[in-house]
Design an enzyme around this catalytic site. Structure first.
Site, short mmCIF file in Angstrom:
data_model
loop_
_atom_site.label_atom_id
_atom_site.label_comp_id
_atom_site.label_asym_id
_atom_site.label_seq_id
_atom_site.Cartn_x
_atom_site.Cartn_y
_atom_site.Cartn_z
N ASP A 31 0.85 -1.19 0.00
CA ASP A 31 0.00 0.00 0.00
C ASP A 31 0.89 1.25 0.00
OD1 ASP A 31 -3.22 0.28 1.21
OD2 ASP A 31 -1.98 2.09 1.05
N ASN A 32 0.41 2.31 -0.61
CA ASN A 32 1.18 3.57 -0.61
C ASN A 32 0.64 4.58 0.41
OD1 ASN A 32 -1.13 4.58 -1.77
ND2 ASN A 32 -0.15 5.33 -3.64
N THR A 117 -16.82 -2.87 -9.35
CA THR A 117 -17.88 -2.05 -8.78
C THR A 117 -19.15 -2.11 -9.63
OG1 THR A 117 -18.52 0.26 -8.51
CG2 THR A 117 -16.72 -0.14 -9.99
N TYR A 141 -14.41 6.87 -13.19
CA TYR A 141 -14.16 5.83 -12.18
C TYR A 141 -14.68 4.47 -12.69
CZ TYR A 141 -14.85 2.92 -8.05
OH TYR A 141 -14.85 1.85 -7.17
N PHE A 169 -21.52 -3.69 -4.65
CA PHE A 169 -22.55 -2.65 -4.70
C PHE A 169 -22.20 -1.61 -3.62
CE2 PHE A 169 -25.53 -3.78 -8.09
CZ PHE A 169 -24.74 -4.79 -8.62
N ILE A 207 -29.83 15.43 -0.32
CA ILE A 207 -30.42 14.28 -1.04
C ILE A 207 -30.67 14.72 -2.48
CG2 ILE A 207 -32.40 12.72 -1.20
CD1 ILE A 207 -32.62 12.79 1.81
N ARG A 221 -30.63 1.91 -3.30
CA ARG A 221 -29.34 1.25 -3.49
C ARG A 221 -29.27 -0.04 -2.68
NH1 ARG A 221 -29.68 4.34 -6.88
NH2 ARG A 221 -28.28 5.99 -7.57
N ASP A 286 -27.35 9.60 -12.12
CA ASP A 286 -27.71 8.77 -10.97
C ASP A 286 -28.95 7.96 -11.31
OD1 ASP A 286 -25.75 9.34 -9.18
OD2 ASP A 286 -26.95 10.65 -7.89
N1 NAD Z 1 -16.15 1.33 -0.81
C1 NAD Z 1 -17.04 0.97 -1.74
O1 NAD Z 1 -18.27 1.13 -1.57
C2 NAD Z 1 -16.58 0.30 -3.01
C3 NAD Z 1 -17.57 -0.07 -3.95
C4 NAD Z 1 -17.16 -0.70 -5.12
C5 NAD Z 1 -15.81 -0.97 -5.33
N2 NAD Z 1 -14.87 -0.58 -4.43
C6 NAD Z 1 -13.46 -0.89 -4.71
O2 NAD Z 1 -12.90 -1.53 -3.58
C7 NAD Z 1 -11.50 -1.22 -3.49
C8 NAD Z 1 -11.19 -0.74 -2.10
O3 NAD Z 1 -11.96 0.44 -1.84
P1 NAD Z 1 -12.00 1.12 -0.40
O4 NAD Z 1 -13.37 1.66 -0.22
O5 NAD Z 1 -11.44 0.18 0.60
O6 NAD Z 1 -11.02 2.36 -0.63
P2 NAD Z 1 -9.84 2.93 0.28
O7 NAD Z 1 -9.48 4.26 -0.30
O8 NAD Z 1 -10.21 2.89 1.73
O9 NAD Z 1 -8.67 1.89 0.03
C9 NAD Z 1 -7.82 1.94 -1.09
C10 NAD Z 1 -6.43 1.55 -0.63
O10 NAD Z 1 -5.56 1.51 -1.75
C11 NAD Z 1 -4.38 2.24 -1.47
N3 NAD Z 1 -3.88 2.74 -2.76
C12 NAD Z 1 -4.52 3.58 -3.62
N4 NAD Z 1 -3.75 3.80 -4.70
C13 NAD Z 1 -2.61 3.08 -4.52
C14 NAD Z 1 -1.43 2.89 -5.30
N5 NAD Z 1 -1.25 3.53 -6.47
N6 NAD Z 1 -0.47 2.07 -4.84
C15 NAD Z 1 -0.61 1.44 -3.64
N7 NAD Z 1 -1.69 1.58 -2.86
C16 NAD Z 1 -2.69 2.41 -3.29
C17 NAD Z 1 -4.81 3.33 -0.50
O11 NAD Z 1 -3.74 3.86 0.27
C18 NAD Z 1 -5.83 2.56 0.35
O12 NAD Z 1 -5.19 1.90 1.41
C19 NAD Z 1 -11.23 -0.20 -4.58
O13 NAD Z 1 -10.66 -0.87 -5.70
C20 NAD Z 1 -12.61 0.34 -4.94
O14 NAD Z 1 -12.67 0.80 -6.25
C21 NAD Z 1 -15.23 0.05 -3.27
#
Ligand code: NAD
Length: 327
Positions: A31-32, A117, A141, A169, A207, A221, A286
């Site tokens: 992770d970054n 997603t 996105y 979802f 909303i 949703r 939406d």
């Molecule tokens: N939260 C939701 O409702 C949801 C819905 C659909 C899909 N997703 C997908 O789930 C995944 C996780 O989402 P989340 O809600 O936990 O988000 P988040 O932002 O909490 O987690 C993302 C993580 O990825 C790390 N990261 C981002 N870019 C990076 C890079 N270039 N190199 C290394 N690390 C990197 C961030 O530091 C973070 O720890 C994502 O791929 C997101 O698109 C989330």
């Protein structure tokens, strides 16, 4: 299993990392920290500070740790931000995914789980979407994830990878022990704003539209508790470990949903106070309803959600938010 979890310091990735370690698997979080948190790391995980766009490091980490499977969560996740910074989204999400796949091919790792997603479906006019529906995202996105999915499809086929794509979802809620939850500074999910307003940190909830053809006019949703999402990953990973050439796409939702106002009223019950809100115009794109058909994951992976309960989602989200600040 030795599991490389990119984005394992984030909201969903941290849940999955913790649950994997609790089941006895070895986890390497990569992770970054762009939105991730050090405090979300399990004490037993190995941590590598790195970027998924780094051309060399991921393969080294995969080889050094004899990684069996990569779970790729790392991504930028804000639709609003993506609409103003599309190139950042394509670079981080699409190029990031391509680079992780290249590093897997280089180091011989054959199993891949990808966070996709419901946004890949776009402005759907159907009440329910299923995995066979056409992908037509309507924002950068969703497009960054849809193009990643297409790439995974070809790469898996040609390089003999097994892959599971999970289309989440609306993920919400926190752990029942209040140790893990969402703390992303650019979060723009409904539950972030709902809890902030319930706690009086935000004046009112906006909303977007109350003239949709739904139960009360507000959007509907499919809200899914994060623990059920985490469990889907465990099942997918354990399946990949026993089956080769396994390639599937699964919706991850409950198959039913709630309107924004229904979620607001449940949050009011849980918080014991009323939540002020303001109806503002619809946001372009939406859809009225986005609900998952989720029979496939139930059948294939034997996934049985344990937290399909709006009250639990609201309560855990609120308890977590009360303990944390939004930044
Ligand atoms: N939260 C939701 O409702 C949801 C819905 C659909 C899909 N997703 C997908 O789930 C995944 C996780 O989402 P989340 O809600 O936990 O988000 P988040 O932002 O909490 O987690 C993302 C993580 O990825 C790390 N990261 C981002 N870019 C990076 C890079 N270039 N190199 C290394 N690390 C990197 C961030 O530091 C973070 O720890 C994502 O791929 C997101 O698109 C989330």
């Amino acid at each position: 299993m030795n599991v490389l979890v990119t984005g394992g310091a984030g909201y969903i990735g941290s849940f999955v990392s913790h649950r994997l370690i609790e089941r006895g698997h070895h986890v390497i979080v990569y992770d970054n920290f762009s939105t991730g948190r050090k405090e979300f790391l399990h004490p037993k995980c190995k941590f590598v500070l790195g970027d998924v766009r780094d051309r060399e490091l991921p393969a080294r980490v995969m080889k050094d740790n004899k990684v069996d499977i990569v779970m790729h969560f790392a991504a930028k996740t804000s639709v609003t931000e993506a609409n103003t910074q599309p190139l950042d989204y394509f670079e981080n999400n699409t190029f990031g995914t391509m680079n992780i796949l290249q590093n897997m091919v280089k180091s011989g790792v054959k199993k891949f789980i990808f966070s996709s997603t419901a946004a890949v479906y776009g402005d759907t006019r159907k009440d329910f979407v299923d995995e066979m529906d056409i992908l037509s995202p309507i924002n950068p996105y969703g497009e960054s994830k849809a193009s990643s999915e297409k790439m995974i499809h070809y790469v898996a086929e040609i390089h003999g990878l097994s892959s599971v794509i999970l289309r989440y979802f609306n993920v919400a809620g926190a752990s029942l022990d209040n140790q893990l939850g969402q703390k992303n500074p650019v979060a723009n999910h409904l539950f972030h704003f709902l809890t902030e307003t319930a706690l009086g940190r935000q004046k009112n909830l906006h909303i977007y539209g109350n003239d949709y053809p739904t139960v009360d006019g507000t959007g509907v949703r499919d809200f899914i508790h994060v623990e059920d999402i985490a469990h889907a990953h465990i099942l997918a990973a354990e399946k990949l470990m026993v089956e080769d050439h396994y390639r599937h796409v699964f919706n991850c939702g409950y198959g039913h949903g709630y309107s924004v106002l229904e979620a607001l009223h449940m949050m009011e019950n849980v918080a014991g106070r009323s939540i002020p809100y303001e109806i503002i115009p619809r946001r372009p794109g939406d859809p009225a309803k986005v609900l998952a058909r989720s029979e496939k994951i139930k059948k294939e992976l034997n996934w049985h959600p344990q937290f399909d309960d709006l009250e639990i989602i609201c309560k855990t989200a609120l308890d977590w938010k009360a303990k944390t600040t939004s930044s």
